[in-house]
Design a protein around this motif. Structure first.
Motif, PDB file in Angstrom:
ATOM      1  N   TRP A   1       0.804  -1.193   0.134  1.00  0.00           N
ATOM      2  CA  TRP A   1       0.059  -0.129   0.090  1.00  0.00           C
ATOM      3  C   TRP A   1       0.846   1.069  -0.092  1.00  0.00           C
ATOM      4  O   TRP A   1       0.481   2.288  -0.536  1.00  0.00           O
ATOM      5  CB  TRP A   1      -0.952  -0.038   1.148  1.00  0.00           C
ATOM      6  N   SER A   2       2.087   1.240   0.454  1.00  0.00           N
ATOM      7  CA  SER A   2       3.046   2.341   0.574  1.00  0.00           C
ATOM      8  C   SER A   2       3.498   2.663  -1.102  1.00  0.00           C
ATOM      9  O   SER A   2       3.609   3.737  -1.501  1.00  0.00           O
ATOM     10  CB  SER A   2       4.182   1.787   1.127  1.00  0.00           C
ATOM     11  N   ARG A   3       3.441   1.302  -1.856  1.00  0.00           N
ATOM     12  CA  ARG A   3       4.019   1.584  -3.289  1.00  0.00           C
ATOM     13  C   ARG A   3       2.629   2.402  -3.881  1.00  0.00           C
ATOM     14  O   ARG A   3       2.903   2.864  -5.097  1.00  0.00           O
ATOM     15  CB  ARG A   3       4.151   0.134  -3.867  1.00  0.00           C
ATOM     16  N   VAL A   4       1.392   1.873  -3.653  1.00  0.00           N
ATOM     17  CA  VAL A   4       0.396   2.494  -4.140  1.00  0.00           C
ATOM     18  C   VAL A   4       0.309   4.111  -4.177  1.00  0.00           C
ATOM     19  O   VAL A   4       0.222   4.888  -4.575  1.00  0.00           O
ATOM     20  CB  VAL A   4      -0.856   1.896  -3.713  1.00  0.00           C
ATOM     21  N   ASP A   5       0.760   4.456  -2.861  1.00  0.00           N
ATOM     22  CA  ASP A   5       0.874   5.809  -2.626  1.00  0.00           C
ATOM     23  C   ASP A   5       1.739   6.609  -2.998  1.00  0.00           C
ATOM     24  O   ASP A   5       1.777   7.609  -3.582  1.00  0.00           O
ATOM     25  CB  ASP A   5       1.156   5.972  -0.896  1.00  0.00           C
TER      26      ASP A   5
END
Length: 460
Positions: free
Chosen positions: A363-367
């Motif tokens: 989810w950090s990569r999505v951000d």
């Protein structure tokens, strides 16, 4: 949902009266205590390690790479020639190994140990000899993950959807006088317009058997679905949808579906393939996020994506499991999963539960992608629609030559003139990977400025 419980129970009684009720009988390959001990001993880590990169870094023989490029339109630029005896290194942004678990040491060790001790295990369908205590343990773990009473393993996620659908359709045939249901005895199936092909093919099978009428509602359009449900006079209603749509990367409106279920009393089936282990504190998927596991009757999933292995499953009640394993054709007539795959899948579930940092990482990569592109993506699946097939293939060629394994998605996977690049993010990717990806994409797409709406435009 009392009526659906009654219909399933009545179908099981009918099967029992005809001696057609089937059950699995596990072969004990390893003592149960040893299996549970092995699960408790799974080694986990508090952050990424070198082996995680093998799930996103791949190599292709240069000749194979050149042959691939020769199939794609050349916009006019000259490719850099390389020695055909060397390998081409590519950064993988097209797989579904969302947590990078396929390369985890615990998963490798579990598969190797099971293979050394049991080979592939008994080869046969689960109802004959292919079901072992390894399979039984994995089913119990998946049922716990999905907060369901029971679970049925299938050879693939595709087979899981078809098995559920064929079992669903059998209900009205079993209960109909003479085995041929009248129009009002058929099942009304309501399906999202962008549901996965496995759902669509399962529905077609039920239609072919003249057991259902099908109503396709506009993608995620609950007003349209409500109107269709309100107009339908058939008693047996089912709504089925993907939770996270594989080609568009958007989520089904689960809360709205639950409210409609309360209003219309339909059976709700969710294909949670792409959000299992990715969403939720414990990886239980989108249903865990919304706390609505008890409001969803059937949860279908796969072991081939975030679990990093192979296979499918249907998490459900014990009675539904009895029905599916007795009437689900793609379950009955398929050889069961090899024991090493089952052992690896169970180890993967244990790792995913303990290494919560993996969900945080993806989810950090999505951000990161959102911040660098100013797009408003909501999942690890990024759909960059270009339009024409040629433009999508040119974009794919550019990304390949830039060192990224990203393929163009074209008909029949998506409708004509909606060809796209489908990009998937992984917990094994780094911020630097995302920066390089966006830099390469910026030569194909115009990303929005800070004061613009989150829309892209193609440069091709």
């Amino acid at each position: 949902m009392a009526l659906w419980d009654q219909w399933v129970e009545a179908a099981l009684v009918k099967l029992a009266s005809k001696n057609l009720l089937r059950s699995t009988r596990p072969i004990s390959l390893t003592p149960a205590a040893a299996l549970h001990f092995a699960a408790d001993e799974v080694e986990t880590f508090d952050g990424p390690r070198q082996w995680d990169r093998s799930s996103v870094e791949v190599e292709m023989d240069e000749r194979a790479f050149r042959e691939w490029l020769s199939e794609l339109p050349d916009p006019g630029g000259e490719s850099i020639a390389k020695d055909e005896n060397v390998s081409r290194k590519l950064l993988l942004f097209s797989g579904n190994d969302y947590l990078g678990l396929s390369s985890h040491p615990a998963v490798r060790k579990a598969a190797a140990k099971a293979a050394q001790e049991h080979g592939m295990g008994p080869r046969g369908s689960a109802l004959i000899c292919g079901y072992s205590n390894y399979h039984m343990l994995l089913e119990a773990s998946l049922a716990e993950l999905k907060n369901k009473e029971d679970c049925l393993l299938c050879p693939t996620g595709f087979a899981a959807n078809v098995a559920f659908m064929s079992a669903l359709g059998s209900i009205c045939s079993l209960l109909a006088v003479g085995g041929r249901p009248s129009e009002d005895q058929k099942i009304a199936i309501f399906s999202d317009a962008l549901n996965h092909a496995s759902i669509i093919d399962g529905i077609r099978l039920v239609e072919r058997q003249q057991e259902a009428e099908v109503f396709v509602y506009r993608h995620r359009d609950m007003v349209h679905l409500n109107a269709l449900l309100s107009c339908c006079k058939m008693a047996k209603k089912v709504v089925i949808t993907d939770s996270l749509f594989s080609m568009d990367g958007d989520f089904a409106p689960i809360s709205d579906l639950v409210e409609l279920r309360k209003k219309h009393g339909f059976l709700l089936a969710i294909d949670d393939a792409h959000s299992t282990l990715v969403c939720g504190e414990n990886g239980g998927g989108l249903l865990e996020v919304y706390g609505c596991e008890s409001d969803v009757d059937i949860c279908i999933g796969t072991l081939s994506k975030a679990v990093g292995c192979l296979g499918g499953f249907v998490a459900c009640s014990n009675k539904w499991k009895q029905l599916i394993q007795s009437r689900g054709r793609s379950f009955i007539f398929s050889t069961s999963l090899p024991v090493p795959i089952v052992a690896a899948s169970h180890a993967s579930l244990v790792v995913a539960r303990k290494e919560k940092w993996r969900r945080t990482a993806i989810w950090s990569r999505v951000d990161d992608f959102n911040a660098l592109t100013r797009l408003n993506i909501t999942s690890p699946i990024i759909s960059l629609v270009i339009g024409s097939e040629k433009a999508a293939l040119c974009a794919s060629r550019h990304m390949l030559e830039s060192g990224f394994h990203i393929t163009a998605i074209r008909p029949p996977t998506v409708p004509p003139n909606s060809c796209r690049l489908r990009i998937t993010l992984s917990a094994a990717h780094t911020f630097e990977d995302i920066k390089k990806l966006v830099a390469a994409l910026s030569l194909c797409f115009v990303f929005p400025a800070a004061d613009q709406n989150a829309q892209i435009a193609s440069k091709l």
